[in-house]
Structure formats: structure tokens, C-alpha cells
Design an enzyme around this catalytic site. Structure first.
Site, PDB file in Angstrom:
ATOM      1  CG  HIS A 129      -1.899   1.089   1.254  1.00 10.02           C
ATOM      2  ND1 HIS A 129      -2.227   1.736   2.412  1.00 10.02           N
ATOM      3  CD2 HIS A 129      -2.629   1.680   0.269  1.00 10.02           C
ATOM      4  CE1 HIS A 129      -3.122   2.668   2.157  1.00 10.02           C
ATOM      5  NE2 HIS A 129      -3.371   2.647   0.850  1.00 10.02           N
ATOM      6  CG  ASP A 167       7.638  10.293 -22.271  1.00 12.58           C
ATOM      7  OD1 ASP A 167       8.805  10.174 -21.834  1.00 12.58           O
ATOM      8  OD2 ASP A 167       7.028  11.376 -22.234  1.00 12.58           O
ATOM      9  CG  HIS A 225       7.942  17.293 -16.826  1.00 10.95           C
ATOM     10  ND1 HIS A 225       7.360  16.046 -16.909  1.00 10.95           N
ATOM     11  CD2 HIS A 225       9.139  17.174 -17.453  1.00 10.95           C
ATOM     12  CE1 HIS A 225       8.163  15.221 -17.573  1.00 10.95           C
ATOM     13  NE2 HIS A 225       9.252  15.880 -17.899  1.00 10.95           N
ATOM     14  CE1 TYR A 253       6.301  18.009 -19.820  1.00 10.30           C
ATOM     15  CE2 TYR A 253       5.284  18.696 -21.869  1.00 10.30           C
ATOM     16  CZ  TYR A 253       6.223  18.885 -20.877  1.00 10.30           C
ATOM     17  OH  TYR A 253       7.088  19.950 -20.949  1.00 10.30           O
ATOM     18  CB  CYS A 254       2.646   9.982 -22.663  1.00 14.82           C
ATOM     19  SG  CYS A 254       1.452  10.707 -23.776  1.00 14.82           S
ATOM     20  CG  ASN A 255       6.120  10.789 -18.511  1.00 14.64           C
ATOM     21  OD1 ASN A 255       6.670   9.840 -19.055  1.00 14.64           O
ATOM     22  ND2 ASN A 255       6.349  12.040 -18.853  1.00 14.64           N
TER      23      ASN A 255
END
Length: 134
Positions: A20, A28, A101, A123-125
Site C-alpha cells: 500500500h 514515455d 513536470h 508528458y505521457c507519464n
């Protein structure tokens, strides 16, 4: 043989070992990986595997309590954003936190692992924060 969609041994091991609050980053192809964080490198060529396909397979086995995105994703509007919004509305990603970012990259230092995709959209994170199933 496993019945679930996730066949990658390293990803299965990672998800099975999460507790947890543990953090997993799906990134990316350009996201820097801190030296002390495990890298699970799935990238084969630009776009393969893509960010959303990777995320959906991870979600098939991982209980997610919350997630973190870089706020810049809303400025660049990559095509993956629509699918992220759908997953968020479906509550597949839990609650959302937005950070810069730079803060995202700092947060990634706390990850159990970073999963690198072949995604080449900016920014595909995402940071996924593990929940519990009970």
C-alpha cells in the site's frame, strides 16, 4: 500459464511485490530514470508499446489508489490524454494529483520501478500509487 493479460515476468513480479502506497511510474521513451530506481524497459521502437496499452495492462493486475500527472500534459494535449480522462472517470486510477513536470521527475525517484514504453508523445507519464484490495 497465466489467465490475465499481463505476460511480462518483470511487471508481474513488480505488481505482486507492491504494498500500500508504493509508487510505480509508467513513462514515455524520454522520461529520465534515476540510477537508484529499477527500470523495466519495454520500449522496442517509437510508439511500441504505447503508453495507454501499457497502462491498461498494468491496471488489469494492479490495485490503484491514486495517480499523479504532470500538469503540462494539459498544455500539450497528447492523444493519450482522452484515454487517461476516460480511465479517471471510470475510477480505474483513483484520485488525481497534478504537479509540475519537475516535481513529477523528483517524485519518480521514490518509485519502486519505472516502466519505459515506446511512447514518443510529450508528458505521457503517470505515477500510480498502489492501493489495497480489502
Amino acid at each position: 500459464m497465466k489467465k490475465t493479460p499481463l505476460l511480462n515476468v518483470a511487471l508481474s513480479r513488480l505488481i505482486a511485490s507492491l504494498g500500500h502506497g508504493d509508487k510505480v511510474v509508467i513513462g514515455d521513451a524520454g522520461l529520465p530514470v534515476p540510477p537508484q530506481v529499477e527500470l523495466i524497459d519495454l520500449a522496442l521502437t517509437p510508439g511500441i508499446p504505447d503508453f495507454i496499452s501499457t497502462l491498461k495492462v498494468v491496471l488489469s493486475e494492479m490495485q490503484v489508489q491514486s495517480h499523479v500527472l504532470a500538469e503540462e500534459i494539459y498544455d500539450k494535449q497528447p492523444s493519450a490524454l482522452a484515454a487517461l480522462e476516460t480511465l479517471h472517470v471510470q475510477n480505474a486510477l483513483g484520485t488525481r494529483e497534478l504537479v509540475s513536470h519537475e516535481q513529477f521527475k523528483a517524485l519518480s525517484r521514490q518509485a519502486r520501478a519505472i516502466i519505459r514504453t515506446g511512447e514518443c508523445s510529450p508528458y505521457c507519464n503517470i505515477v500510480l500509487i498502489a492501493g489495497v484490495t480489502f
